[in-house]
Write a protein that holds these residues in place. Sequence first.
Motif, PDB file in Angstrom:
ATOM      1  N   UNK A 135       0.826  -1.215   0.000  1.00  0.00           N
ATOM      2  CA  UNK A 135       0.000   0.000   0.000  1.00  0.00           C
ATOM      3  C   UNK A 135       0.858   1.261   0.000  1.00  0.00           C
ATOM      4  N   UNK A 136       2.113   1.177   0.438  1.00  0.00           N
ATOM      5  CA  UNK A 136       2.947   2.377   0.547  1.00  0.00           C
ATOM      6  C   UNK A 136       4.414   2.136   0.168  1.00  0.00           C
ATOM      7  N   UNK A 137       4.881   0.908   0.181  1.00  0.00           N
ATOM      8  CA  UNK A 137       6.292   0.635  -0.082  1.00  0.00           C
ATOM      9  C   UNK A 137       6.473   0.356  -1.571  1.00  0.00           C
ATOM     10  N   UNK A 138       6.528   1.447  -2.336  1.00  0.00           N
ATOM     11  CA  UNK A 138       6.369   1.376  -3.794  1.00  0.00           C
ATOM     12  C   UNK A 138       7.541   0.754  -4.534  1.00  0.00           C
ATOM     13  N   UNK A 139       8.595   0.411  -3.834  1.00  0.00           N
ATOM     14  CA  UNK A 139       9.713  -0.246  -4.509  1.00  0.00           C
ATOM     15  C   UNK A 139       9.415  -1.717  -4.782  1.00  0.00           C
ATOM     16  N   UNK A 140       8.423  -2.270  -4.073  1.00  0.00           N
ATOM     17  CA  UNK A 140       8.117  -3.697  -4.186  1.00  0.00           C
ATOM     18  C   UNK A 140       6.945  -3.951  -5.117  1.00  0.00           C
ATOM     19  N   UNK A 141       6.866  -5.199  -5.606  1.00  0.00           N
ATOM     20  CA  UNK A 141       5.784  -5.654  -6.462  1.00  0.00           C
ATOM     21  C   UNK A 141       5.123  -6.853  -5.797  1.00  0.00           C
ATOM     22  N   UNK A 142       3.979  -7.245  -6.278  1.00  0.00           N
ATOM     23  CA  UNK A 142       3.254  -8.370  -5.686  1.00  0.00           C
ATOM     24  C   UNK A 142       4.107  -9.639  -5.697  1.00  0.00           C
ATOM     25  N   UNK A 143       4.913  -9.787  -6.736  1.00  0.00           N
ATOM     26  CA  UNK A 143       5.767 -10.970  -6.847  1.00  0.00           C
ATOM     27  C   UNK A 143       6.866 -11.001  -5.789  1.00  0.00           C
ATOM     28  N   UNK A 144       7.113  -9.879  -5.116  1.00  0.00           N
ATOM     29  CA  UNK A 144       8.160  -9.815  -4.095  1.00  0.00           C
ATOM     30  C   UNK A 144       7.696 -10.295  -2.723  1.00  0.00           C
ATOM     31  N   UNK A 145       6.399 -10.502  -2.555  1.00  0.00           N
ATOM     32  CA  UNK A 145       5.869 -10.914  -1.250  1.00  0.00           C
ATOM     33  C   UNK A 145       6.572 -12.199  -0.797  1.00  0.00           C
ATOM     34  N   UNK A 146       7.089 -12.180   0.421  1.00  0.00           N
ATOM     35  CA  UNK A 146       7.809 -13.328   0.966  1.00  0.00           C
ATOM     36  C   UNK A 146       9.312 -13.235   0.818  1.00  0.00           C
ATOM     37  N   UNK A 147       9.797 -12.317  -0.030  1.00  0.00           N
ATOM     38  CA  UNK A 147      11.240 -12.155  -0.235  1.00  0.00           C
ATOM     39  C   UNK A 147      11.823 -11.218   0.819  1.00  0.00           C
ATOM     40  N   UNK A 148      13.112 -11.326   1.043  1.00  0.00           N
ATOM     41  CA  UNK A 148      13.778 -10.382   1.935  1.00  0.00           C
ATOM     42  C   UNK A 148      13.672  -8.975   1.331  1.00  0.00           C
ATOM     43  N   UNK A 149      13.327  -8.010   2.158  1.00  0.00           N
ATOM     44  CA  UNK A 149      13.136  -6.655   1.644  1.00  0.00           C
ATOM     45  C   UNK A 149      14.388  -6.108   0.976  1.00  0.00           C
ATOM     46  N   UNK A 150      15.532  -6.276   1.638  1.00  0.00           N
ATOM     47  CA  UNK A 150      16.747  -5.670   1.086  1.00  0.00           C
ATOM     48  C   UNK A 150      17.105  -6.282  -0.262  1.00  0.00           C
ATOM     49  N   UNK A 151      16.879  -7.573  -0.427  1.00  0.00           N
ATOM     50  CA  UNK A 151      17.245  -8.224  -1.681  1.00  0.00           C
ATOM     51  C   UNK A 151      16.287  -7.831  -2.811  1.00  0.00           C
ATOM     52  N   UNK A 152      14.997  -7.778  -2.495  1.00  0.00           N
ATOM     53  CA  UNK A 152      14.028  -7.369  -3.512  1.00  0.00           C
ATOM     54  C   UNK A 152      14.242  -5.907  -3.889  1.00  0.00           C
ATOM     55  N   UNK A 153      14.470  -5.062  -2.883  1.00  0.00           N
ATOM     56  CA  UNK A 153      14.686  -3.640  -3.146  1.00  0.00           C
ATOM     57  C   UNK A 153      15.956  -3.437  -3.963  1.00  0.00           C
ATOM     58  N   UNK A 154      17.012  -4.158  -3.618  1.00  0.00           N
ATOM     59  CA  UNK A 154      18.274  -4.014  -4.337  1.00  0.00           C
ATOM     60  C   UNK A 154      18.124  -4.374  -5.815  1.00  0.00           C
ATOM     61  N   UNK A 155      17.359  -5.408  -6.094  1.00  0.00           N
ATOM     62  CA  UNK A 155      17.148  -5.812  -7.482  1.00  0.00           C
ATOM     63  C   UNK A 155      16.470  -4.708  -8.279  1.00  0.00           C
ATOM     64  N   UNK A 156      15.479  -4.051  -7.667  1.00  0.00           N
ATOM     65  CA  UNK A 156      14.760  -2.979  -8.364  1.00  0.00           C
ATOM     66  C   UNK A 156      15.634  -1.735  -8.516  1.00  0.00           C
ATOM     67  N   UNK A 157      16.484  -1.448  -7.536  1.00  0.00           N
ATOM     68  CA  UNK A 157      17.370  -0.292  -7.637  1.00  0.00           C
ATOM     69  C   UNK A 157      18.417  -0.505  -8.723  1.00  0.00           C
ATOM     70  N   UNK A 158      18.948  -1.711  -8.801  1.00  0.00           N
ATOM     71  CA  UNK A 158      19.942  -2.007  -9.842  1.00  0.00           C
ATOM     72  C   UNK A 158      19.315  -1.942 -11.229  1.00  0.00           C
ATOM     73  N   UNK A 159      18.053  -2.349 -11.326  1.00  0.00           N
ATOM     74  CA  UNK A 159      17.357  -2.266 -12.607  1.00  0.00           C
ATOM     75  C   UNK A 159      17.094  -0.811 -12.992  1.00  0.00           C
ATOM     76  N   UNK A 160      16.866   0.028 -11.990  1.00  0.00           N
ATOM     77  CA  UNK A 160      16.640   1.454 -12.241  1.00  0.00           C
ATOM     78  C   UNK A 160      17.911   2.145 -12.699  1.00  0.00           C
ATOM     79  N   UNK A 161      19.033   1.825 -12.040  1.00  0.00           N
ATOM     80  CA  UNK A 161      20.299   2.478 -12.383  1.00  0.00           C
ATOM     81  C   UNK A 161      21.463   1.498 -12.204  1.00  0.00           C
TER      82      UNK A 161
END
Length: 247
Positions: free
Chosen positions: A71-97
């Motif tokens: 609802x508010x942590x916009x770095x994550x996607x539905x497919x990330x549910x259950x994953x470690x936050x730092x690892x899912x977030x890192x993947x999206x940040x690396x994809x961004x830049x």
Amino acid sequence: MSFTDDEVERYARHLVLREVGGQGQQRLKAASVLMVGAGGLGAPASLYLAAAGVGRIVLADGDVVDTSNLQRQVIFRDADVGARKVEAAAAHLRALNPHVQVDCVPAHVTPANAGSLVQGVDLVLDGTDDFATRFAVNAACVAHGRTLVSGAIGRWTGQVGVFAGQPCYRCLVPEIPPDAETCVAVGVVGALAGVIGSMMALEAIKLIAGAGEPLAGRLLIYDGLSGDSRTVRIGPDPACEVCGGQA
């Protein structure tokens, strides 16, 4: 420090900005930032730091992604549910830049590890929602001479402050409030996390690039329901157990 052709195009709007320019962008590329908490505030803050070209971002969070986070942590996607936050977030940040190095610390920050984490970076952002962690991060920042950008939200209200030695966060909050509330208990509007998290990133960019007047020694308070904001000055507390002796 040189930029690739891709970086020149990517950061073009910064490079023509008088307050940033080439030197400011080089400072951003050379900087390392610790993001404590990859949740509501850490999500938008880290996205904007990565987009801005901060060279190294360290994400510290021991939680996993829960459906209620989306609802508010916009770095994550539905497919990330259950994953470690730092690892899912890192993947999206690396994809961004892909020019940004993202390191993961899949653990909560405590008095035991705060010092080593803070000592290894240039700047610290704290977006956690519990006072024990905030106190540990603040103490480590004071001990190692690191500037702290602190953010907090609840219900419809948020705040951002910058603490550079003295006053420190404990001058503002000497003890854990007995009536402290959490977002789990009282709720929070999702978009508020984006507002305050973006403000945290903005303060970090100003501090690193040497632009404008950061909120050092000040606290910005934003009321999302009314749309009002105000800034108050924070004075050093001579009795502060963390920084008081450095007056």
